[in-house]
Design an enzyme around this catalytic site. Structure first.
Site, PDB file in Angstrom:
ATOM      1  N   GLU A  59      -5.912   0.289  -7.580  1.00 54.17           N
ATOM      2  CA  GLU A  59      -4.586   1.363  -7.563  1.00 54.17           C
ATOM      3  C   GLU A  59      -3.701   0.066  -8.211  1.00 54.17           C
ATOM      4  O   GLU A  59      -3.302  -0.780  -8.179  1.00 54.17           O
ATOM      5  CB  GLU A  59      -3.647   1.499  -6.500  1.00 54.17           C
ATOM      6  CG  GLU A  59      -4.716   3.100  -6.015  1.00 54.17           C
ATOM      7  CD  GLU A  59      -3.579   3.926  -4.349  1.00 54.17           C
ATOM      8  OE1 GLU A  59      -3.867   4.893  -4.888  1.00 54.17           O
ATOM      9  OE2 GLU A  59      -3.294   2.771  -4.832  1.00 54.17           O
ATOM     10  N   ASN A  92      -3.066   6.371  -0.086  1.00 56.77           N
ATOM     11  CA  ASN A  92      -2.288   6.720   1.467  1.00 56.77           C
ATOM     12  C   ASN A  92      -2.112   7.786   0.941  1.00 56.77           C
ATOM     13  O   ASN A  92      -1.782   7.951   2.239  1.00 56.77           O
ATOM     14  CB  ASN A  92      -1.745   5.252   1.849  1.00 56.77           C
ATOM     15  CG  ASN A  92      -2.546   4.237   1.587  1.00 56.77           C
ATOM     16  OD1 ASN A  92      -3.519   4.336   2.490  1.00 56.77           O
ATOM     17  ND2 ASN A  92      -2.443   3.033   1.441  1.00 56.77           N
ATOM     18  N   HIS A 141      -2.961  -2.678  -5.875  1.00 56.04           N
ATOM     19  CA  HIS A 141      -3.153  -2.948  -4.237  1.00 56.04           C
ATOM     20  C   HIS A 141      -4.536  -2.876  -4.189  1.00 56.04           C
ATOM     21  O   HIS A 141      -5.860  -1.929  -4.601  1.00 56.04           O
ATOM     22  CB  HIS A 141      -2.725  -0.507  -3.812  1.00 56.04           C
ATOM     23  CG  HIS A 141      -2.782  -1.322  -2.939  1.00 56.04           C
ATOM     24  ND1 HIS A 141      -3.465   1.078  -2.873  1.00 56.04           N
ATOM     25  CD2 HIS A 141      -3.600  -1.648  -1.148  1.00 56.04           C
ATOM     26  CE1 HIS A 141      -3.592   1.266  -1.505  1.00 56.04           C
ATOM     27  NE2 HIS A 141      -3.582  -0.671  -0.221  1.00 56.04           N
ATOM     28  N   SER A 153       1.068  -1.364   0.147  1.00 58.55           N
ATOM     29  CA  SER A 153      -0.283  -0.130  -0.269  1.00 58.55           C
ATOM     30  C   SER A 153       0.659   1.223   0.483  1.00 58.55           C
ATOM     31  O   SER A 153       0.016   2.075  -0.157  1.00 58.55           O
ATOM     32  CB  SER A 153      -0.822  -0.037   1.247  1.00 58.55           C
ATOM     33  OG  SER A 153      -0.334  -0.324   2.170  1.00 58.55           O
TER      34      SER A 153
END
Length: 288
Positions: free
Chosen positions: A149, A187, A137, A116
């Site tokens: 992702e 993130n 991800h 991540s």
């Protein structure tokens, strides 16, 4: 397609479930066969709840489970077309996994990481062929969240990207493409929010109930950032924030001292029964 999943915890089991649900044969591994079997048992339990609520037919649940095979070691991944690593967010652990499983993969198999935050180009150094390495991800809980992702490393080939994008779309997920920067898209934006919420809590700006309610209602989020941190795992949040800090060199990503203290205490969130909330009862109870 034969999909290998390394890591039978919450994320890995979710990836295995949606892959099998899309018709792929899945090989599921963890540190030993017992952990892999426990991961499959958790999937069976989740499917049982869907059947009980009449969200899924029992026959469909049985067929999905039949496509998932727990395996004892990385040698079992030899027939895989795609192997997805879903281990803890620690670079040294992921590198060791890539080196180990890479010894058994075919010359066409793709190796992917569910990291991540860790840069894909750097992780690819431990893969057998960086051209066949990519970041994929998923988001927790995988069967519910509709996003993946995709992160292309410097050496990732066009064919690798196209194959994994087709796989992701075949799961019914929306695909977004992120450049290979620490934290990628989600993130990079989310972790500073969580970290700042914990800074605010530690500095006495407000109670965590009011911080969570303020963000949930004022920002129209489904849950507050401190609750979300407990769901993600405070240890995982801290690892990601440290990757952002080291990867960018920007002091704005320094971790909140209170977050560090909770992780050091072992109070890492829902998976441990306690984080900023106590999760041992029917409903989460604030601990501060």
């Amino acid at each position: 397609m034969i999909v290998g999943v390394i890591g039978a915890g919450q994320m890995g089991a979710g990836i295995a479930q949606v892959s099998a649900g899309a018709g792929h044969d899945v090989l599921l591994a963890d540190i030993d066969l017992a952990r892999a079997e426990a991961g499959k048992a958790g999937i069976a339990k989740a499917l049982g709840r869907l059947v009980a609520r009449e969200k899924m037919a029992q026959s469909d649940a049985d067929m999905l489970l039949a496509r998932i095979t727990p395996v004892a070691d990385h040698a079992a991944f030899a027939p895989s077309d795609l192997v997805i690593e879903a281990a803890t967010e620690r670079e040294e652990i992921k590198r060791a996994i890539f080196a180990s499983v890479g010894e058994h993969l075919s010359a066409t198999a793709i190796l992917a990481s569910n990291t991540s935050s860790i840069p894909i180009t750097r992780l690819a150094q431990a893969a057998p062929d960086p051209a066949r390495f990519i970041g994929v991800h998923f988001f927790n809980p995988v069967p519910v969240m509709g996003l993946i992702e995709l992160i292309r490393g410097l050496a990732t080939s066009d064919d690798t990207l196209a194959t994994v994008e087709a796989y992701g779309r075949g799961l019914g997920k929306q695909i977004v493409h992120a450049n290979d920067a620490p934290g990628f898209i989600v993130n990079r934006v989310l972790m500073p929010l969580i970290n700042e919420a914990i800074f605010a809590l530690g500095e006495g700006v407000a109670t965590m109930q009011d911080i969570d309610a303020g963000c949930r209602l004022g920002l129209n989020h489904p849950m507050g950032p401190i609750t979300l941190a407990d769901f993600i795992g405070l240890d995982t949040c801290l690892e990601i924030i440290r990757v952002l800090q080291s990867g960018t060199g920007d002091p704005k990503f320094r971790p909140a001292p209170l977050l560090v203290q909770y992780v050091e205490a072992g109070w890492v969130g829902k998976k441990a029964g306690r984080g900023f909330y106590d999760w041992t009862g029917d409903k989460p109870v604030p601990t501060r």
